[in-house]
Design a protein around this motif. Sequence first.
Motif, mmCIF file in Angstrom:
data_model
loop_
_atom_site.group_PDB
_atom_site.id
_atom_site.type_symbol
_atom_site.label_atom_id
_atom_site.label_comp_id
_atom_site.label_asym_id
_atom_site.label_seq_id
_atom_site.Cartn_x
_atom_site.Cartn_y
_atom_site.Cartn_z
ATOM 1 N N ILE A 2 0.823 -1.201 0.000
ATOM 2 C CA ILE A 2 0.000 0.000 0.000
ATOM 3 C C ILE A 2 0.863 1.260 0.000
ATOM 4 O O ILE A 2 2.043 1.223 0.366
ATOM 5 N N SER A 3 0.275 2.363 -0.406
ATOM 6 C CA SER A 3 0.962 3.649 -0.380
ATOM 7 C C SER A 3 1.407 3.944 1.050
ATOM 8 O O SER A 3 0.636 3.797 1.995
ATOM 9 N N GLY A 4 2.658 4.326 1.214
ATOM 10 C CA GLY A 4 3.219 4.561 2.541
ATOM 11 C C GLY A 4 3.829 3.321 3.161
ATOM 12 O O GLY A 4 4.568 3.405 4.133
ATOM 13 N N GLY A 5 3.560 2.136 2.598
ATOM 14 C CA GLY A 5 4.127 0.889 3.096
ATOM 15 C C GLY A 5 5.469 0.607 2.440
ATOM 16 O O GLY A 5 5.808 1.167 1.397
ATOM 17 N N SER A 6 6.248 -0.267 3.037
ATOM 18 C CA SER A 6 7.550 -0.601 2.458
ATOM 19 C C SER A 6 7.971 -2.015 2.835
ATOM 20 O O SER A 6 7.523 -2.566 3.833
ATOM 21 N N ILE A 7 8.840 -2.563 1.992
ATOM 22 C CA ILE A 7 9.479 -3.854 2.240
ATOM 23 C C ILE A 7 10.970 -3.642 2.095
ATOM 24 O O ILE A 7 11.434 -3.030 1.127
ATOM 25 N N ASN A 27 -2.436 -10.692 -9.035
ATOM 26 C CA ASN A 27 -1.770 -9.440 -9.365
ATOM 27 C C ASN A 27 -0.942 -8.912 -8.204
ATOM 28 O O ASN A 27 -1.326 -9.048 -7.048
ATOM 29 N N LEU A 28 0.189 -8.281 -8.543
ATOM 30 C CA LEU A 28 0.999 -7.574 -7.556
ATOM 31 C C LEU A 28 0.864 -6.085 -7.853
ATOM 32 O O LEU A 28 1.095 -5.650 -8.981
ATOM 33 N N THR A 29 0.483 -5.320 -6.850
ATOM 34 C CA THR A 29 0.390 -3.871 -6.979
ATOM 35 C C THR A 29 1.348 -3.240 -5.978
ATOM 36 O O THR A 29 1.264 -3.504 -4.774
ATOM 37 N N VAL A 30 2.269 -2.413 -6.489
ATOM 38 C CA VAL A 30 3.247 -1.738 -5.644
ATOM 39 C C VAL A 30 2.934 -0.241 -5.657
ATOM 40 O O VAL A 30 3.295 0.464 -6.594
ATOM 41 N N ASP A 31 2.248 0.233 -4.636
ATOM 42 C CA ASP A 31 1.999 1.667 -4.463
ATOM 43 C C ASP A 31 2.978 2.254 -3.453
ATOM 44 O O ASP A 31 3.156 3.459 -3.386
#
Length: 185
Positions: A2-7, A27-31
């Motif tokens: 999600i937006s604001g998230g990180s890995i 699906n993979l979505t990277v926001d």
Amino acid sequence: IISGGSISAPAWNGYTGGIIVFRVINNLTVDGVINASGIGFRGGDPVNAVGFQGESYNGRGITAPNASYTNFGGGGGGQNNEGGGGGGGYATSGATGGNNGGVGGSGGGTYGTVSLTNLLLGSGGGGTSAASGKSGVGGGGIFFTASRNIFVSGSIIANGSDSQTANGFGTGAGSGGTIYLTAEI
């Protein structure tokens, strides 16, 4: 993501770390951000009169600073108290370290393949004998696959960290790492 998230992942310590790997069904979505910057192979340390070569796929590096190690991606260390460390190499060669009356370390050589058959970390930059600053660390590795599609509006990065300057002499910067994405559709 999600937006604001990180890995991210822990940094490479000589045995583990430095790699982010996962598989997504559908699906993979990277926001947000997938970040492997500065967690790859370690930079060379400063020592008396000679800086250590940066670490690469062949190992930790050596202190022979002015030799050209074209089969070794880590930047060479500077010598004679006034040579800067060389930059780490990977897909392209690293830059030679500057000098101010000393000898700049050689830039790291190239390695890896365009097909990315091996997931490799970015090389560390060379140390410099006159500086107490840490050398740049290479970028880590990112590998992920989705069974459908990949949508990216955020960031996926694996940059090497910058060089540092101490006492007027610079260490070598780390090279970027690997990013490998694949979708089955």
